[in-house]
Design an enzyme around this catalytic site. Structure first.
Site, PDB file in Angstrom:
ATOM      1  CG  HIS A  76     -11.307  -9.028  -0.106  1.00 12.43           C
ATOM      2  ND1 HIS A  76     -11.871  -9.245   1.132  1.00 12.43           N
ATOM      3  CD2 HIS A  76     -12.341  -8.850  -0.956  1.00 12.43           C
ATOM      4  CE1 HIS A  76     -13.184  -9.186   1.035  1.00 12.43           C
ATOM      5  NE2 HIS A  76     -13.511  -8.963  -0.224  1.00 12.43           N
ATOM      6  CG  ASP A  78      -9.439  -7.603   4.017  1.00 10.02           C
ATOM      7  OD1 ASP A  78      -9.588  -7.977   2.836  1.00 10.02           O
ATOM      8  OD2 ASP A  78      -9.734  -6.449   4.406  1.00 10.02           O
ATOM      9  CG  ASP A 109     -17.198  -9.798   1.482  1.00 12.54           C
ATOM     10  OD1 ASP A 109     -16.248  -9.615   0.694  1.00 12.54           O
ATOM     11  OD2 ASP A 109     -17.777  -8.861   2.059  1.00 12.54           O
ATOM     12  CD  GLU A 142     -13.068  -5.096  -0.572  1.00 13.66           C
ATOM     13  OE1 GLU A 142     -13.842  -4.446  -1.290  1.00 13.66           O
ATOM     14  OE2 GLU A 142     -13.433  -5.627   0.507  1.00 13.66           O
ATOM     15  CG  ASP A 169     -15.426  -9.284  -3.235  1.00 12.04           C
ATOM     16  OD1 ASP A 169     -16.017 -10.039  -2.443  1.00 12.04           O
ATOM     17  OD2 ASP A 169     -14.808  -8.273  -2.869  1.00 12.04           O
ATOM     18  CG  HIS A 416     -19.961  -6.537   5.234  1.00 10.54           C
ATOM     19  ND1 HIS A 416     -19.677  -5.229   4.916  1.00 10.54           N
ATOM     20  CD2 HIS A 416     -19.156  -7.290   4.449  1.00 10.54           C
ATOM     21  CE1 HIS A 416     -18.745  -5.199   3.971  1.00 10.54           C
ATOM     22  NE2 HIS A 416     -18.420  -6.434   3.665  1.00 10.54           N
TER      23      HIS A 416
HETATM   24  N1  BES Z   1     -17.648  -7.763  -1.679  1.00  8.69           N
HETATM   25  C1  BES Z   1     -17.843  -6.426  -1.240  1.00  8.69           C
HETATM   26  C2  BES Z   1     -18.266  -5.484  -2.352  1.00  8.69           C
HETATM   27  C3  BES Z   1     -19.658  -5.733  -2.893  1.00  8.69           C
HETATM   28  C4  BES Z   1     -20.703  -6.046  -2.053  1.00  8.69           C
HETATM   29  C5  BES Z   1     -19.898  -5.593  -4.225  1.00  8.69           C
HETATM   30  C6  BES Z   1     -21.967  -6.261  -2.576  1.00  8.69           C
HETATM   31  C7  BES Z   1     -21.170  -5.796  -4.743  1.00  8.69           C
HETATM   32  C8  BES Z   1     -22.198  -6.139  -3.907  1.00  8.69           C
HETATM   33  C9  BES Z   1     -16.580  -5.870  -0.589  1.00  8.69           C
HETATM   34  O1  BES Z   1     -15.910  -6.828   0.174  1.00  8.69           O
HETATM   35  C10 BES Z   1     -16.982  -4.772   0.351  1.00  8.69           C
HETATM   36  O2  BES Z   1     -17.679  -5.044   1.279  1.00  8.69           O
HETATM   37  N2  BES Z   1     -16.540  -3.562   0.098  1.00  8.69           N
HETATM   38  C11 BES Z   1     -16.729  -2.471   1.010  1.00  8.69           C
HETATM   39  C12 BES Z   1     -15.729  -1.431   0.626  1.00  8.69           C
HETATM   40  C13 BES Z   1     -15.447  -0.404   1.677  1.00  8.69           C
HETATM   41  C14 BES Z   1     -15.080  -0.977   3.008  1.00  8.69           C
HETATM   42  C15 BES Z   1     -14.392   0.556   1.184  1.00  8.69           C
HETATM   43  C16 BES Z   1     -18.140  -1.931   0.914  1.00  8.69           C
HETATM   44  O3  BES Z   1     -18.776  -1.978  -0.153  1.00  8.69           O
HETATM   45  O4  BES Z   1     -18.649  -1.476   1.945  1.00  8.69           O
HETATM   46 ZN    ZN Z   2     -17.000  -7.001   2.117  1.00  7.32          ZN
END
Ligand code: BES
Ligand code: ZN
Length: 444
Positions: A76, A78, A109, A142, A169, A416
């Site tokens: 992703h 974004d 990320d 995403e 990711d 984040h």
């Molecule tokens: N890269 C992350 C997902 C992730 C984080 C997987 C840490 C394993 C370990 C992804 O970009 C993400 O932050 N996803 C969000 C999804 C949500 C906004 C629907 C999340 O996990 O909060």
């Molecule tokens: Zn993320």
């Protein structure tokens, strides 16, 4: 200054403020998609930008050889909002290198990893050694729940047909340690608004006789957990599959300890459900987290007010076989049951995604583990991670193929959060890992 052109390209990519949650960045989303299309084309891929009802999806394909297998690489472009800005050492969209790491929003990320995959494929194409056909699928939603991607997959099902899906990711167990993330939690989000009197009231004139929405919100939040830190919503654990014995073993053998997790998080000690290690609580047990709460006076000094409204935002992280809709329905019932007298509740459902699991001894899982071992020179850790990538179960449903999650983010990537960063070493390892994975998948 780092003069590696590959690093310079990553700096350029990270400098584009592609924040999907903020409407003010709509133009930047388009610019970022265009940047990717240009990049893919310059390496010899057939690339285009496809509009959706939301942000554009970027598709890039290497010249197709029908004799070869096809691997879809998903990522992703974004990124999460950069706020609070004052806590960044250097501005989030002016990527800066310090101590071998690139600091900037999206660096880990997911821009660093996706560019590593692109450059890996580009190098193999230039060398004439690309062992599979590759399709890049890079989305711009995403971080806001991938709302339009499932429809996109269905519409382009034939074009996106593949033998395996590769994704980077997720995060490494410890820095520099090869990690296959074989599970991710699902997610279900909601906002609860608590309504009281028709308008804010003088807390002396009415307090004691009229319910206070902020107090009611606090009681509802407190009702979510029991004294053992288990989620107290009736039926919440009904669909939860217990950890298999081999998984508890893999977690116990992981190089990541509770002390590491506490140190990374900046807390004195871990807390959570009794009977599970930190890694198990994060990867394999479901949770209810308050992500925000508010109501009443937030300004300087004191104000004797009985607020008319209060709110809180929750996300549930889910594990197999919990279903997002079912969990939100149970939560609504729970809050109505615990609703203090004198307030009214309003529920606003957010986005959801199902939990994901890959069998690490499937042929694809074994191929990914061989590739990781080849590049890092160590047996990879098997890890269930706590974050979510909602589209993974749609890949399985629509394309019928499992996703391989090859972790490249560092444990202190600060995803984040302020000072998000990606080690240059991981970026260069990612380029090599890309090649190794494609080679191993070609043999499956
Ligand atoms: N890269 C992350 C997902 C992730 C984080 C997987 C840490 C394993 C370990 C992804 O970009 C993400 O932050 N996803 C969000 C999804 C949500 C906004 C629907 C999340 O996990 O909060
Ligand atoms: Zn993320």
């Amino acid at each position: 200054m780092n003069t590696d052109p590959r690093v310079q390209e990553l700096l350029e990519f990270v400098a584009i403020p592609s924040v999907s949650a903020q409407a003010a960045h709509a133009v930047d989303m388009g610019r970022c998609a265009d940047w990717l299309v240009e990049k893919l084309r310059s390496l010899g891929l057939d690339a285009r930008r496809e509009e959706t009802a939301g942000n554009a999806v970027v598709v890039g394909k290497t010249p197709r050889d029908p004799a070869k297998k096809t691997v879809l690489i998903y990522g992703h472009y974004d990124v999460q909002p950069p706020e609070p800005l004052e806590l960044w050492t250097t501005p989030p969209f002016e990527p800066t290198i310090r101590e071998g790491r690139i600091f900037g929003r999206g660096s880990s990320d997911n821009k660093g990893q996706i560019l590593a995959h692109i450059l890996g494929v580009g190098e193999a194409l230039a060398e004439g050694t690309l062992p599979v056909n590759v399709i890049f699928l890079i989305e711009g939603e995403e971080e806001i729940g991938s709302k339009h991607l499932a429809g996109f997959l269905e519409k382009h099902r034939a074009e996106l047909a593949c033998d395996a899906i590769a994704i980077s990711d997720t995060g490494m167990a410890v820095d520099g340690y090869p990690t296959l993330s074989y599970g991710l939690r699902g997610i279900a989000t909601m906002e609860v608004r608590v309504h009281g009197p028709a308008q804010d009231l003088h807390s002396g004139i009415y307090g004691g006789a009229v319910a206070n929405p902020a107090t009611a919100a606090a009681r509802l939040i407190a009702s979510l957990h029991d004294t053992e830190s288990r989620v107290a919503i009736e039926g919440f654990y009904d669909q939860v599959k217990p950890l298999a014995e081999w998984e508890r073993q893999a977690a116990a053998e992981s190089p990541l300890t509770d002390a590491d997790i506490a140190r990374e998080a900046g807390v004195e000690e871990l807390a959570g459900e009794a009977g599970y290690s930190g890694m198990e609580r994060i990867g394999a047990r479901p949770t209810a987290e308050i992500n925000g709460l508010g109501g009443g006076y937030q300004g300087e000094g004191s104000k004797t007010v009985l607020p008319a409204h209060a709110f809180f935002k929750i996300s549930f992280r889910l594990v197999p076989d919990q279903k997002p809709d079912k969990i939100l329905a149970l939560a609504r019932r729970h809050f109505e049951k615990h609703r203090p007298r004198g307030v009214r509740l309003e529920f606003i459902d957010g986005h959801g995604g199902e939990p994901f699991m890959l069998d690490p001894i499937s042929p694809e899982g074994l191929a990914a583990r061989r590739a990781l071992e080849k590049v890092f020179g160590k047996k990879p850790a098997l890890m269930r991670e706590g974050g979510s990538i909602p589209i993974l179960t749609d890949f399985q449903r629509v394309l019928g193929r499992p996703a391989l999650l090859l972790a490249l983010a560092s444990p202190d990537a600060k995803a984040h959060a302020p000072d998000e960063n990606f080690p240059i070493e991981n970026f260069l390892l990612g380029i090599r890992l890309n090649k190794a994975v494609l080679e191993e998948l070609a043999k499956v």
